[in-house]
Write an enzyme that holds these catalytic residues in place. Structure first.
Site, PDB file in Angstrom:
ATOM      1  N   LYS A   1       0.288 -10.031  -2.087  1.00 10.09           N
ATOM      2  CA  LYS A   1      -0.080  -8.620  -2.255  1.00 10.09           C
ATOM      3  C   LYS A   1      -0.074  -8.199  -3.739  1.00 10.09           C
ATOM      4  O   LYS A   1       0.509  -8.885  -4.582  1.00 10.09           O
ATOM      5  CB  LYS A   1       0.885  -7.755  -1.448  1.00 10.09           C
ATOM      6  CG  LYS A   1       0.798  -7.972   0.068  1.00 10.09           C
ATOM      7  CD  LYS A   1       1.621  -6.913   0.797  1.00 10.09           C
ATOM      8  CE  LYS A   1       1.536  -7.083   2.299  1.00 10.09           C
ATOM      9  NZ  LYS A   1       2.192  -5.965   3.011  1.00 10.09           N
TER      10      LYS A   1
ATOM     11  N   TYR B   1      -6.371  -3.546   8.314  1.00 13.47           N
ATOM     12  CA  TYR B   1      -5.137  -3.047   8.936  1.00 13.47           C
ATOM     13  C   TYR B   1      -5.428  -2.052  10.063  1.00 13.47           C
ATOM     14  O   TYR B   1      -4.580  -1.209  10.361  1.00 13.47           O
ATOM     15  CB  TYR B   1      -4.259  -2.374   7.875  1.00 13.47           C
ATOM     16  CG  TYR B   1      -3.433  -3.341   7.033  1.00 13.47           C
ATOM     17  CD1 TYR B   1      -2.457  -4.151   7.606  1.00 13.47           C
ATOM     18  CD2 TYR B   1      -3.604  -3.410   5.646  1.00 13.47           C
ATOM     19  CE1 TYR B   1      -1.682  -5.011   6.841  1.00 13.47           C
ATOM     20  CE2 TYR B   1      -2.834  -4.282   4.875  1.00 13.47           C
ATOM     21  CZ  TYR B   1      -1.862  -5.069   5.485  1.00 13.47           C
ATOM     22  OH  TYR B   1      -1.082  -5.920   4.723  1.00 13.47           O
TER      23      TYR B   1
ATOM     24  N   PHE C   1       2.506   5.163   8.028  1.00 13.03           N
ATOM     25  CA  PHE C   1       2.435   4.488   6.727  1.00 13.03           C
ATOM     26  C   PHE C   1       1.033   3.971   6.395  1.00 13.03           C
ATOM     27  O   PHE C   1       0.825   3.370   5.350  1.00 13.03           O
ATOM     28  CB  PHE C   1       3.458   3.343   6.668  1.00 13.03           C
ATOM     29  CG  PHE C   1       3.330   2.309   7.762  1.00 13.03           C
ATOM     30  CD1 PHE C   1       2.418   1.273   7.666  1.00 13.03           C
ATOM     31  CD2 PHE C   1       4.136   2.386   8.893  1.00 13.03           C
ATOM     32  CE1 PHE C   1       2.301   0.323   8.669  1.00 13.03           C
ATOM     33  CE2 PHE C   1       4.029   1.436   9.910  1.00 13.03           C
ATOM     34  CZ  PHE C   1       3.093   0.398   9.793  1.00 13.03           C
TER      35      PHE C   1
ATOM     36  N   ARG D   1       5.501 -17.067   8.832  1.00 18.11           N
ATOM     37  CA  ARG D   1       6.307 -15.851   9.033  1.00 18.11           C
ATOM     38  C   ARG D   1       7.777 -16.122   8.690  1.00 18.11           C
ATOM     39  O   ARG D   1       8.470 -15.267   8.140  1.00 18.11           O
ATOM     40  CB  ARG D   1       6.159 -15.325  10.459  1.00 18.11           C
ATOM     41  CG  ARG D   1       4.753 -14.755  10.689  1.00 18.11           C
ATOM     42  CD  ARG D   1       4.588 -14.123  12.032  1.00 18.11           C
ATOM     43  NE  ARG D   1       5.316 -12.882  12.172  1.00 18.11           N
ATOM     44  CZ  ARG D   1       4.927 -11.726  11.661  1.00 18.11           C
ATOM     45  NH1 ARG D   1       3.818 -11.632  10.946  1.00 18.11           N
ATOM     46  NH2 ARG D   1       5.636 -10.630  11.856  1.00 18.11           N
TER      47      ARG D   1
ATOM     48  N   ASN E   1       6.050  -5.461  -0.203  1.00 15.43           N
ATOM     49  CA  ASN E   1       6.793  -6.603   0.360  1.00 15.43           C
ATOM     50  C   ASN E   1       6.126  -7.945   0.050  1.00 15.43           C
ATOM     51  O   ASN E   1       6.375  -8.951   0.705  1.00 15.43           O
ATOM     52  CB  ASN E   1       7.096  -6.407   1.850  1.00 15.43           C
ATOM     53  CG  ASN E   1       5.859  -6.360   2.715  1.00 15.43           C
ATOM     54  OD1 ASN E   1       4.743  -6.323   2.206  1.00 15.43           O
ATOM     55  ND2 ASN E   1       6.037  -6.379   4.015  1.00 15.43           N
TER      56      ASN E   1
ATOM     57  N   HIS F   1       1.793 -11.104   3.087  1.00 17.51           N
ATOM     58  CA  HIS F   1       1.409 -10.750   4.462  1.00 17.51           C
ATOM     59  C   HIS F   1       1.088 -12.026   5.213  1.00 17.51           C
ATOM     60  O   HIS F   1       0.621 -13.005   4.624  1.00 17.51           O
ATOM     61  CB  HIS F   1       0.167  -9.847   4.458  1.00 17.51           C
ATOM     62  CG  HIS F   1      -0.469  -9.735   5.811  1.00 17.51           C
ATOM     63  ND1 HIS F   1      -0.044  -8.829   6.755  1.00 17.51           N
ATOM     64  CD2 HIS F   1      -1.464 -10.461   6.401  1.00 17.51           C
ATOM     65  CE1 HIS F   1      -0.756  -9.001   7.863  1.00 17.51           C
ATOM     66  NE2 HIS F   1      -1.626  -9.978   7.669  1.00 17.51           N
TER      67      HIS F   1
ATOM     68  N   GLU G   1      -8.089 -12.184  11.291  1.00 17.66           N
ATOM     69  CA  GLU G   1      -7.821 -12.000   9.859  1.00 17.66           C
ATOM     70  C   GLU G   1      -8.541 -13.055   9.000  1.00 17.66           C
ATOM     71  O   GLU G   1      -9.065 -12.731   7.935  1.00 17.66           O
ATOM     72  CB  GLU G   1      -6.315 -12.004   9.606  1.00 17.66           C
ATOM     73  CG  GLU G   1      -5.643 -10.793  10.244  1.00 17.66           C
ATOM     74  CD  GLU G   1      -4.156 -10.669   9.966  1.00 17.66           C
ATOM     75  OE1 GLU G   1      -3.610  -9.599  10.262  1.00 17.66           O
ATOM     76  OE2 GLU G   1      -3.543 -11.629   9.456  1.00 17.66           O
TER      77      GLU G   1
HETATM   78  P1  CMP Z   1       2.382  -6.464   6.540  1.00 17.03           P
HETATM   79  O1  CMP Z   1       2.932  -7.740   7.051  1.00 17.03           O
HETATM   80  O2  CMP Z   1       1.300  -6.537   5.533  1.00 17.03           O
HETATM   81  O3  CMP Z   1       1.857  -5.586   7.783  1.00 17.03           O
HETATM   82  C1  CMP Z   1       1.763  -4.171   7.715  1.00 17.03           C
HETATM   83  C2  CMP Z   1       2.432  -3.611   6.514  1.00 17.03           C
HETATM   84  O4  CMP Z   1       2.749  -2.239   6.568  1.00 17.03           O
HETATM   85  C3  CMP Z   1       3.776  -4.292   6.328  1.00 17.03           C
HETATM   86  O5  CMP Z   1       3.574  -5.627   5.904  1.00 17.03           O
HETATM   87  C4  CMP Z   1       4.447  -3.367   5.317  1.00 17.03           C
HETATM   88  O6  CMP Z   1       4.111  -3.682   3.980  1.00 17.03           O
HETATM   89  C5  CMP Z   1       3.807  -2.002   5.624  1.00 17.03           C
HETATM   90  N1  CMP Z   1       4.742  -1.037   6.181  1.00 17.03           N
HETATM   91  C6  CMP Z   1       5.107   0.115   5.596  1.00 17.03           C
HETATM   92  N2  CMP Z   1       5.958   0.792   6.365  1.00 17.03           N
HETATM   93  C7  CMP Z   1       6.164   0.070   7.472  1.00 17.03           C
HETATM   94  C8  CMP Z   1       6.961   0.236   8.656  1.00 17.03           C
HETATM   95  N3  CMP Z   1       7.709   1.311   8.850  1.00 17.03           N
HETATM   96  N4  CMP Z   1       6.917  -0.756   9.588  1.00 17.03           N
HETATM   97  C9  CMP Z   1       6.138  -1.853   9.416  1.00 17.03           C
HETATM   98  N5  CMP Z   1       5.367  -2.056   8.323  1.00 17.03           N
HETATM   99  C10 CMP Z   1       5.382  -1.113   7.354  1.00 17.03           C
END
Ligand code: CMP
Length: 138
Positions: free
Chosen positions: A9, A49, A57, A85, A112, A115, A126
């Site tokens: 990311k 997404y 979010f 994962r 984070n 992904h 994806e």
């Molecule tokens: P990702 O694995 O990219 O999938 C969805 C993304 O939403 C997740 O990582 C986080 O970066 C983001 N995100 C932000 N807030 C939340 C939340 N409350 N729960 C899950 N994902 C979140």
């Protein structure tokens, strides 16, 4: 051989963590079957997404994914989806185990760093969202 989809990311690309993350991916025995560096547009991030579009979010997530370039990858390994994962760690870095990428590199739930697809159907969607079959070299 199973395939999964991975993103490094914008927060990690910006902090020059591409090399460190790729090193971990290769050390864990994944083959990088395809890889590219792109700047996502908002409509592309929203489409990617779409399953989260009703979540509170969604707006911040899609905006943050467009704040800088990302690295998109197709990773291959036996059990690649679960293995990637596991290497990433919990979505929230505060809950991520020692030794995971998110424990080491992520700064928040939003930033984070990586992904990964969460299931076989998601991986198919994806991968095909970003890669054509001719770009994937097993
Ligand atoms: P990702 O694995 O990219 O999938 C969805 C993304 O939403 C997740 O990582 C986080 O970066 C983001 N995100 C932000 N807030 C939340 C939340 N409350 N729960 C899950 N994902 C979140």
């Amino acid at each position: 051989m199973e395939q999964t989809f991975a993103i490094i990311k914008p927060d990690a690309v910006e902090r020059n963590l591409i090399g460190k993350i790729l090193e971990r991916i290769e050390a864990e025995g994944f083959r990088i079957a395809s890889m590219k560096r792109v700047l996502l547009t908002l409509p592309i991030a929203e489409g990617f997404y779409h399953v989260h579009k009703e979540r509170p979010f969604f707006k911040d997530l899609t905006k943050s994914m467009c704040e800088g370039p990302v690295i998109l990858m197709v990773l291959e390994k036996e059990g690649a989806i679960k293995a990637w994962r596991k290497l990433m760690g919990a979505t929230n870095p505060a809950e991520a185990d020692e030794g995971t990428l998110r424990k080491e590199f992520a700064v928040s739930l939003e930033k984070n760093s990586v992904h990964g697809s969460d299931a076989p159907e998601t991986a198919v969607f994806e991968i095909s969202y970003f890669f054509s079959q001719t770009e994937i070299i097993p």
